[in-house]
Design a protein around this motif. Structure first.
Motif, PDB file in Angstrom:
ATOM      1  N   GLN A  92       0.957  -1.039   0.003  1.00  0.00           N
ATOM      2  CA  GLN A  92       0.116  -0.122   0.032  1.00  0.00           C
ATOM      3  C   GLN A  92       1.064   1.354   0.003  1.00  0.00           C
ATOM      4  OE1 GLN A  92      -3.210  -0.401   3.009  1.00  0.00           O
ATOM      5  NE2 GLN A  92      -4.414  -0.440   1.186  1.00  0.00           N
ATOM      6  N   ALA A  93       2.057   1.300   0.636  1.00  0.00           N
ATOM      7  CA  ALA A  93       2.808   2.572   0.974  1.00  0.00           C
ATOM      8  C   ALA A  93       3.655   2.510  -0.420  1.00  0.00           C
ATOM      9  CB  ALA A  93       3.919   2.223   1.940  1.00  0.00           C
ATOM     10  N   CYS A  94       3.993   1.796  -1.229  1.00  0.00           N
ATOM     11  CA  CYS A  94       4.564   1.748  -2.239  1.00  0.00           C
ATOM     12  C   CYS A  94       3.649   2.283  -3.428  1.00  0.00           C
ATOM     13  CB  CYS A  94       5.188   0.237  -2.824  1.00  0.00           C
ATOM     14  SG  CYS A  94       6.746  -0.028  -1.784  1.00  0.00           S
ATOM     15  N   ASP A  95       2.391   1.632  -3.321  1.00  0.00           N
ATOM     16  CA  ASP A  95       1.341   2.188  -4.422  1.00  0.00           C
ATOM     17  C   ASP A  95       1.261   3.684  -4.058  1.00  0.00           C
ATOM     18  OD1 ASP A  95      -0.609   1.762  -6.276  1.00  0.00           O
ATOM     19  OD2 ASP A  95      -2.015   2.294  -4.808  1.00  0.00           O
ATOM     20  N   ARG A  96       1.263   4.269  -3.027  1.00  0.00           N
ATOM     21  CA  ARG A  96       0.747   5.578  -2.566  1.00  0.00           C
ATOM     22  C   ARG A  96       2.036   6.510  -2.951  1.00  0.00           C
ATOM     23  NH1 ARG A  96       0.477   7.550   3.687  1.00  0.00           N
ATOM     24  NH2 ARG A  96      -1.310   9.058   3.334  1.00  0.00           N
ATOM     25  N   VAL A  97       3.279   6.237  -3.107  1.00  0.00           N
ATOM     26  CA  VAL A  97       4.328   7.111  -3.600  1.00  0.00           C
ATOM     27  C   VAL A  97       4.925   6.832  -4.893  1.00  0.00           C
ATOM     28  CG1 VAL A  97       4.745   7.603  -1.000  1.00  0.00           C
ATOM     29  CG2 VAL A  97       6.057   5.564  -2.047  1.00  0.00           C
ATOM     30  N   GLY A  98       4.279   5.660  -5.516  1.00  0.00           N
ATOM     31  CA  GLY A  98       4.960   5.637  -6.931  1.00  0.00           C
ATOM     32  C   GLY A  98       6.022   4.737  -6.802  1.00  0.00           C
ATOM     33  N   ILE A  99       6.300   3.854  -6.011  1.00  0.00           N
ATOM     34  CA  ILE A  99       7.506   2.727  -5.911  1.00  0.00           C
ATOM     35  C   ILE A  99       6.953   1.673  -6.521  1.00  0.00           C
ATOM     36  CG2 ILE A  99       8.974   1.481  -4.716  1.00  0.00           C
ATOM     37  CD1 ILE A  99       8.937   3.305  -2.441  1.00  0.00           C
ATOM     38  N   LYS A 100       7.657   1.262  -7.701  1.00  0.00           N
ATOM     39  CA  LYS A 100       7.165   0.123  -8.468  1.00  0.00           C
ATOM     40  C   LYS A 100       7.944  -1.484  -7.936  1.00  0.00           C
ATOM     41  CE  LYS A 100       7.282   2.872 -12.592  1.00  0.00           C
ATOM     42  NZ  LYS A 100       7.577   4.217 -11.815  1.00  0.00           N
ATOM     43  N   ILE A 101       7.100  -2.183  -7.674  1.00  0.00           N
ATOM     44  CA  ILE A 101       7.094  -3.580  -7.181  1.00  0.00           C
ATOM     45  C   ILE A 101       6.717  -4.527  -8.175  1.00  0.00           C
ATOM     46  CG2 ILE A 101       6.467  -5.453  -5.453  1.00  0.00           C
ATOM     47  CD1 ILE A 101       6.500  -3.433  -3.186  1.00  0.00           C
ATOM     48  N   PRO A 102       7.777  -5.456  -8.779  1.00  0.00           N
ATOM     49  CA  PRO A 102       8.930  -5.902  -8.243  1.00  0.00           C
ATOM     50  C   PRO A 102      10.186  -5.112  -8.864  1.00  0.00           C
ATOM     51  CG  PRO A 102       8.329  -7.553  -9.912  1.00  0.00           C
ATOM     52  CD  PRO A 102       7.256  -6.509  -9.604  1.00  0.00           C
ATOM     53  N   GLU A 103       9.728  -4.182  -9.680  1.00  0.00           N
ATOM     54  CA  GLU A 103      10.827  -3.418 -10.645  1.00  0.00           C
ATOM     55  C   GLU A 103      11.959  -2.827  -9.817  1.00  0.00           C
ATOM     56  OE1 GLU A 103       7.521  -4.352 -12.980  1.00  0.00           O
ATOM     57  OE2 GLU A 103       7.691  -3.187 -11.237  1.00  0.00           O
ATOM     58  N   GLN A 104      11.405  -1.823  -8.833  1.00  0.00           N
ATOM     59  CA  GLN A 104      12.411  -1.193  -7.923  1.00  0.00           C
ATOM     60  C   GLN A 104      12.751  -1.821  -6.657  1.00  0.00           C
ATOM     61  OE1 GLN A 104       9.869   2.476  -8.633  1.00  0.00           O
ATOM     62  NE2 GLN A 104      11.813   3.335  -9.025  1.00  0.00           N
ATOM     63  N   LEU A 105      11.638  -2.332  -5.880  1.00  0.00           N
ATOM     64  CA  LEU A 105      11.801  -2.873  -4.668  1.00  0.00           C
ATOM     65  C   LEU A 105      10.874  -4.424  -4.916  1.00  0.00           C
ATOM     66  CD1 LEU A 105      10.977  -0.336  -1.996  1.00  0.00           C
ATOM     67  CD2 LEU A 105      13.359  -1.046  -2.505  1.00  0.00           C
ATOM     68  N   CYS A 106      11.902  -5.520  -4.121  1.00  0.00           N
ATOM     69  CA  CYS A 106      11.183  -6.769  -4.098  1.00  0.00           C
ATOM     70  C   CYS A 106      10.687  -7.122  -2.677  1.00  0.00           C
ATOM     71  CB  CYS A 106      12.406  -7.591  -4.667  1.00  0.00           C
ATOM     72  SG  CYS A 106      11.914  -9.014  -5.701  1.00  0.00           S
ATOM     73  N   LEU A 107       9.739  -8.013  -2.735  1.00  0.00           N
ATOM     74  CA  LEU A 107       9.051  -7.945  -1.444  1.00  0.00           C
ATOM     75  C   LEU A 107       8.587  -9.515  -1.394  1.00  0.00           C
ATOM     76  CD1 LEU A 107       7.606  -6.926   1.400  1.00  0.00           C
ATOM     77  CD2 LEU A 107       5.574  -6.548  -0.118  1.00  0.00           C
ATOM     78  N   ILE A 108       8.782 -10.052   0.056  1.00  0.00           N
ATOM     79  CA  ILE A 108       8.181 -11.334   0.343  1.00  0.00           C
ATOM     80  C   ILE A 108       7.688 -11.218   1.790  1.00  0.00           C
ATOM     81  CG2 ILE A 108      10.689 -12.317   0.851  1.00  0.00           C
ATOM     82  CD1 ILE A 108       9.574 -15.185  -0.001  1.00  0.00           C
ATOM     83  N   GLY A 109       6.480 -11.983   1.906  1.00  0.00           N
ATOM     84  CA  GLY A 109       6.067 -12.113   3.077  1.00  0.00           C
ATOM     85  C   GLY A 109       5.950 -13.487   3.756  1.00  0.00           C
ATOM     86  N   ILE A 110       5.572 -13.688   4.907  1.00  0.00           N
ATOM     87  CA  ILE A 110       5.470 -14.993   5.721  1.00  0.00           C
ATOM     88  C   ILE A 110       3.854 -15.264   6.027  1.00  0.00           C
ATOM     89  CG2 ILE A 110       6.033 -16.214   7.563  1.00  0.00           C
ATOM     90  CD1 ILE A 110       8.582 -14.506   7.214  1.00  0.00           C
ATOM     91  N   ASP A 111       3.281 -16.557   5.800  1.00  0.00           N
ATOM     92  CA  ASP A 111       2.327 -17.162   6.086  1.00  0.00           C
ATOM     93  C   ASP A 111       1.323 -17.711   4.955  1.00  0.00           C
ATOM     94  OD1 ASP A 111       2.470 -17.019   8.851  1.00  0.00           O
ATOM     95  OD2 ASP A 111       1.445 -15.077   8.891  1.00  0.00           O
ATOM     96  N   ASN A 112       1.429 -17.158   3.738  1.00  0.00           N
ATOM     97  CA  ASN A 112       0.287 -17.400   2.734  1.00  0.00           C
ATOM     98  C   ASN A 112      -1.125 -17.154   3.065  1.00  0.00           C
ATOM     99  OD1 ASN A 112      -0.466 -18.189   0.206  1.00  0.00           O
ATOM    100  ND2 ASN A 112      -0.773 -20.335   0.603  1.00  0.00           N
ATOM    101  N   GLU A 113      -1.466 -15.873   3.531  1.00  0.00           N
ATOM    102  CA  GLU A 113      -2.487 -15.616   3.895  1.00  0.00           C
ATOM    103  C   GLU A 113      -3.296 -14.978   2.746  1.00  0.00           C
ATOM    104  OE1 GLU A 113      -5.763 -15.274   5.249  1.00  0.00           O
ATOM    105  OE2 GLU A 113      -4.576 -15.109   7.031  1.00  0.00           O
ATOM    106  N   GLU A 114      -4.520 -15.748   2.451  1.00  0.00           N
ATOM    107  CA  GLU A 114      -5.252 -15.676   1.160  1.00  0.00           C
ATOM    108  C   GLU A 114      -6.109 -14.279   1.289  1.00  0.00           C
ATOM    109  OE1 GLU A 114      -7.205 -19.051   0.107  1.00  0.00           O
ATOM    110  OE2 GLU A 114      -5.528 -20.435  -0.043  1.00  0.00           O
ATOM    111  N   VAL A 115      -6.398 -14.096   2.405  1.00  0.00           N
ATOM    112  CA  VAL A 115      -7.158 -12.842   2.495  1.00  0.00           C
ATOM    113  C   VAL A 115      -6.601 -11.527   2.129  1.00  0.00           C
ATOM    114  CG1 VAL A 115      -8.516 -11.458   3.997  1.00  0.00           C
ATOM    115  CG2 VAL A 115      -8.912 -13.869   4.159  1.00  0.00           C
ATOM    116  N   ILE A 116      -5.140 -11.479   2.676  1.00  0.00           N
ATOM    117  CA  ILE A 116      -4.367 -10.377   2.558  1.00  0.00           C
ATOM    118  C   ILE A 116      -3.990 -10.557   0.896  1.00  0.00           C
ATOM    119  CG2 ILE A 116      -2.075  -9.578   2.567  1.00  0.00           C
ATOM    120  CD1 ILE A 116      -3.658  -9.349   5.206  1.00  0.00           C
TER     121      ILE A 116
END
Length: 394
Positions: free
Chosen positions: A200-224
């Motif tokens: 959400q923060a990246c979308d807000r300030v125009g940071i491109k994922i995954p082109e500029q920052l790469c992100l991985i979470g933990i849990d496989n929470e389908e709702v999220i």
């Protein structure tokens, strides 16, 4: 066997996927062994510390990540099996048979996934210290240990404990931290909920994922994942295996069997790679911008001409940049992005193939079938049957 008469209390907060999957693992064990315990679990599926609780039961399986539950059971003498986080030292574990999520293996899996994508700079988004999130502090320390072992440096940001009242302030501070990170940093979020904050923060300030920052979470929470515009790569924990083993240990206690006092560590099951880590080591700013535009609009039927217009450079120039950066034409990348989306929806959603065809920008389902089979050697239906079944059974 006396198992039908055993009264078992399950103490969990099943409003999150971690607890729900542990409960599923308990159920899987009972079904496999045809065991009929008389089970109590709160109607809300959530333990409430404010409610008085008296244990008229033969055994308990409880999530010891919740300190209220751990405190509640501290003086109980009936058989108890704990599940929860792994820790750095033995003194941190409860004095009961314990099945633990292997935090070191979880963070190492996320780190290795980012490394395989060509990432060399790392960050960790955590949670402010609290007795209710002790596992977060463990994962922070493991992140530091792994980076030190591998010779990398990284940064940790704990952010704020968020609520409706401070949500915008939290996003503002998170956005500033993200903007200060070097381009092509790989971020491990302590769980999928915190990863969603980053998206959400990246979308807000125009940071491109995954082109500029790469992100991985933990849990496989389908709702999220369903609430996120960019599909989230994540570490799927071995939570069902944790529940299965916890039920097995309690059943052994009922049978007066010998149980090890050593915590049983359960490794994560797998990495589920999605768009947020679909990183390619691209340095060309025009290609980065074009790739982000293609990811967002490929399924809306864009053509090469629209990508050229968006970049405001000549077609020959951009095509040359794509060839040098990716070894592919712009048309090929658009085509790949549409099919990547189609494959994702075939596996992850229950949408009809007709609807998937429409969502991915194909004029007819017949044409979609023709192209899909030509590229993958099977129909969309066969692809779904093969990989969606494997997804549910894995």
């Amino acid at each position: 066997m006396k198992s039908e008469s055993y009264k078992v209390v399950l103490l969990f907060n099943a409003n999150n996927i971690y607890d729900r999957q542990i409960l599923k693992g308990i159920g899987d064990y009972l079904k496999l062994h045809n065991i009929h315990w008389n089970i109590y679990i709160s109607e809300t599926l959530r333990y409430d510390a404010k409610t008085a609780f008296h244990f008229d039961c033969d055994g308990i399986i409880a999530n010891f990540d919740d300190p209220d539950i751990e405190d509640l059971l501290a003086k109980e003498t009936i058989p108890i099996i704990g599940v929860g986080s792994s820790y750095h030292d033995h003194v941190s574990y409860p004095n009961v048979p314990y099945v633990a999520a292997d935090n070191y293996a979880i963070i190492e899996s996320a780190f290795n996934h980012l490394c395989e994508k060509g990432i060399h700079q790392f960050a960790f988004y955590s949670i402010p210290p609290t007795r209710y999130c002790r596992w977060a502090a463990v994962r922070e320390k493991i992140f530091e240990q792994i980076l030190a072992q591998k010779g990398y440096q990284g940064v940790i940001y704990q952010g704020m404990t968020t609520s409706l009242d401070n949500w915008q302030e939290s996003l503002d501070k998170l956005s500033k931290w993200l903007l200060a990170l070097p381009v092509n940093t790989g971020i491990i979020a302590v769980n999928d909920a915190r990863a969603h904050h980053i998206l959400q923060a990246c979308d807000r300030v125009g940071i491109k994922i995954p082109e500029q920052l790469c992100l991985i979470g933990i849990d496989n929470e389908e709702v999220i994942n369903n609430l996120s515009m960019v599909s989230l790569s994540t570490v799927k924990q071995g939570t069902e295996e944790m529940g299965f083993n916890a039920a097995s240990l309690l059943n052994k206690q009922f049978a007066k069997g010998k149980i090890s006092t050593e915590p049983l560590l359960i490794a994560p099951k797998k990495i589920i790679a999605r768009r947020s880590t679909d990183y390619r080591s691209i340095q060309d700013p025009y290609v980065i911008q074009a790739m982000h535009y293609i990811r967002d609009y490929a399924c809306k039927g864009i053509k090469v001409e629209q990508v050229i217009s968006e970049m405001q450079i000549s077609r020959s120039n951009l095509e040359l940049r794509f060839k040098e950066s990716l070894g592919k034409t712009i048309h090929c990348v658009i085509h790949e992005e549409k099919f990547n989306r189609a494959k994702y929806l075939l596996i992850e959603s229950s949408l009809s193939i007709q609807m998937i065809s429409e969502q991915c920008g194909y004029p007819s389902v017949q044409y979609f079938y023709f192209l899909f089979k030509k590229l993958y050697g099977m129909t969309p239906k066969d692809y779904r049957n093969k990989y969606a079944v494997n997804k549910t059974s894995s």
